[in-house]
Design a protein around this motif. Sequence first.
Motif, PDB file in Angstrom:
ATOM      1  N   UNK A 155     -12.636  -1.633 -17.911  1.00 57.49           N
ATOM      2  CA  UNK A 155     -11.747  -1.041 -18.909  1.00 57.49           C
ATOM      3  C   UNK A 155     -10.642  -0.230 -18.252  1.00 57.49           C
ATOM      4  N   UNK A 156     -10.103   0.708 -18.997  1.00 53.12           N
ATOM      5  CA  UNK A 156      -9.020   1.545 -18.507  1.00 53.12           C
ATOM      6  C   UNK A 156      -9.522   2.496 -17.413  1.00 53.12           C
ATOM      7  N   UNK A 157      -8.675   2.706 -16.405  1.00 52.42           N
ATOM      8  CA  UNK A 157      -8.922   3.760 -15.423  1.00 52.42           C
ATOM      9  C   UNK A 157      -8.348   5.044 -16.003  1.00 52.42           C
ATOM     10  N   UNK A 158      -9.221   6.014 -16.247  1.00 50.54           N
ATOM     11  CA  UNK A 158      -8.835   7.204 -17.003  1.00 50.54           C
ATOM     12  C   UNK A 158      -8.487   8.399 -16.125  1.00 50.54           C
ATOM     13  N   UNK A 208       0.612   6.384 -12.994  1.00 53.72           N
ATOM     14  CA  UNK A 208       1.176   5.068 -12.657  1.00 53.72           C
ATOM     15  C   UNK A 208       0.167   4.246 -11.850  1.00 53.72           C
ATOM     16  N   UNK A 209      -0.498   4.907 -10.911  1.00 51.31           N
ATOM     17  CA  UNK A 209      -1.479   4.198 -10.089  1.00 51.31           C
ATOM     18  C   UNK A 209      -2.661   3.736 -10.937  1.00 51.31           C
ATOM     19  N   UNK A 210      -3.103   4.578 -11.863  1.00 52.44           N
ATOM     20  CA  UNK A 210      -4.226   4.216 -12.737  1.00 52.44           C
ATOM     21  C   UNK A 210      -3.892   2.983 -13.569  1.00 52.44           C
ATOM     22  N   UNK A 261       0.837  -1.199   0.000  1.00 52.27           N
ATOM     23  CA  UNK A 261       0.000   0.000   0.000  1.00 52.27           C
ATOM     24  C   UNK A 261       0.872   1.249   0.000  1.00 52.27           C
ATOM     25  N   UNK A 262       1.898   1.259   0.839  1.00 60.54           N
ATOM     26  CA  UNK A 262       2.803   2.415   0.898  1.00 60.54           C
ATOM     27  C   UNK A 262       3.513   2.628  -0.434  1.00 60.54           C
ATOM     28  N   UNK A 263       3.869   1.531  -1.094  1.00 60.12           N
ATOM     29  CA  UNK A 263       4.516   1.633  -2.407  1.00 60.12           C
ATOM     30  C   UNK A 263       3.581   2.253  -3.437  1.00 60.12           C
ATOM     31  N   UNK A 264       2.335   1.772  -3.464  1.00 62.56           N
ATOM     32  CA  UNK A 264       1.370   2.284  -4.446  1.00 62.56           C
ATOM     33  C   UNK A 264       1.010   3.743  -4.177  1.00 62.56           C
TER      34      UNK A 264
END
Length: 408
Positions: free
Chosen positions: A264-267, A250-252, A240-243
Amino acid sequence: MSSYHDTVIVGGGLVGGLTALLLARSGIEAMVLDAARALDEESITANMDSRVLALNPATIHLLKLVQVWPLIQRYAPYTGMHVWNKNGAGDIEFGHTSQDRPPESEWLGAMVEPSILNLAIQQRMKAVLAFYHTDVSIVDILQVQNQWQINLKNGESIQTRLLIGADGAKSFVRQQANIDLKVLDYQQSAIGCAIHTELPNQYVARQIFLPTGPLAYLPIASETDGFWQSIVWTLPTSLCEQYMQYSDDEFAQQLTQSSLYMLGQVKAIRRRASFPLKACTAEHYVLPGLALVGDAAHVIHPLAGQGVNIGCLDAAVLCDTLVKSLSKTTEWGGIDVLKHYAQRRKMHNELMMHGMTAMEWLQSSSVSSVIWARSFGLKQVNQSNYLKKFFMKQASGLSILKQTIYNY
């Protein structure tokens, strides 16, 4: 400066506010002391909260009874739930998808932003309660003979025969009453945020169990209805700390891949935050002249989204117990009355807490025999209308309300 009130509720959020409004509905006037400031309607409604609360039919029914529901300015109903595990076959689908906004008769529940719900609760308390105070700072709480004394920072002292602690997981009431708290640390944290997805949710709440923990996509109301979701992603704390260090892009991308392209894609990402996950329960829900409700009494794992609903059932059962005691020759807020409330709620809540703990372990296990049993169980439930109806009935909370004066 000193005053006396038969009933004082510390905490003016959903559970505390609901308790006060249910009592007012029966002609019982309670004083509410809320540490939070008065909410600004324009600011609240203009900004989307990143979190949502999953309200079940019982909670919605209670909010209608106290006339809070019409004041809720936006919410996202859901008509379906889809739960599955990445490792292993089998899934469970409840309800159905909807292309257009569904009629209430088809709802399984509704997702409401906490800020929007708190605004509605606050507006209703302002209209109904004579003694509702915000921005209150409590110095200490003392038991004086057969009463409780609440000392405020402004020098005021309030005495009461019945003190109700509805002031959350870090309850000051619970601490001042020296009630111990049993804590189960999951060694996990959760990331919550609002996301805009490529595909609409079709009014379905989704949850996938990953080896690292469950990931939930929950519908959130917006102008582009269906394309905004609130997520709760349970992870080992180190991951969690890394994310949380990732950029939004990057997170999306990580979320899109981990969710197996669920929608689908997280926009887009809004208001990312993390919080540690712990389950806890108060050693006692009641003492003479004192009762705990909601998170002040218990906190469970968020994977089923039931924490807020069992807190509202606490409020209903406590008020039901108190109102019924008026017809008997019992002391208001007497220990025998309060023990009856505790007996009706404590075991049910602890079973829910331990059930969520077991479910999280079962779904996250990588042991081959557990994977097989888990997959078999999911298939059996999904193929049985009887089992589906049973689980949906339990999740609705309506069976608890049937035992109260607030019967659905």
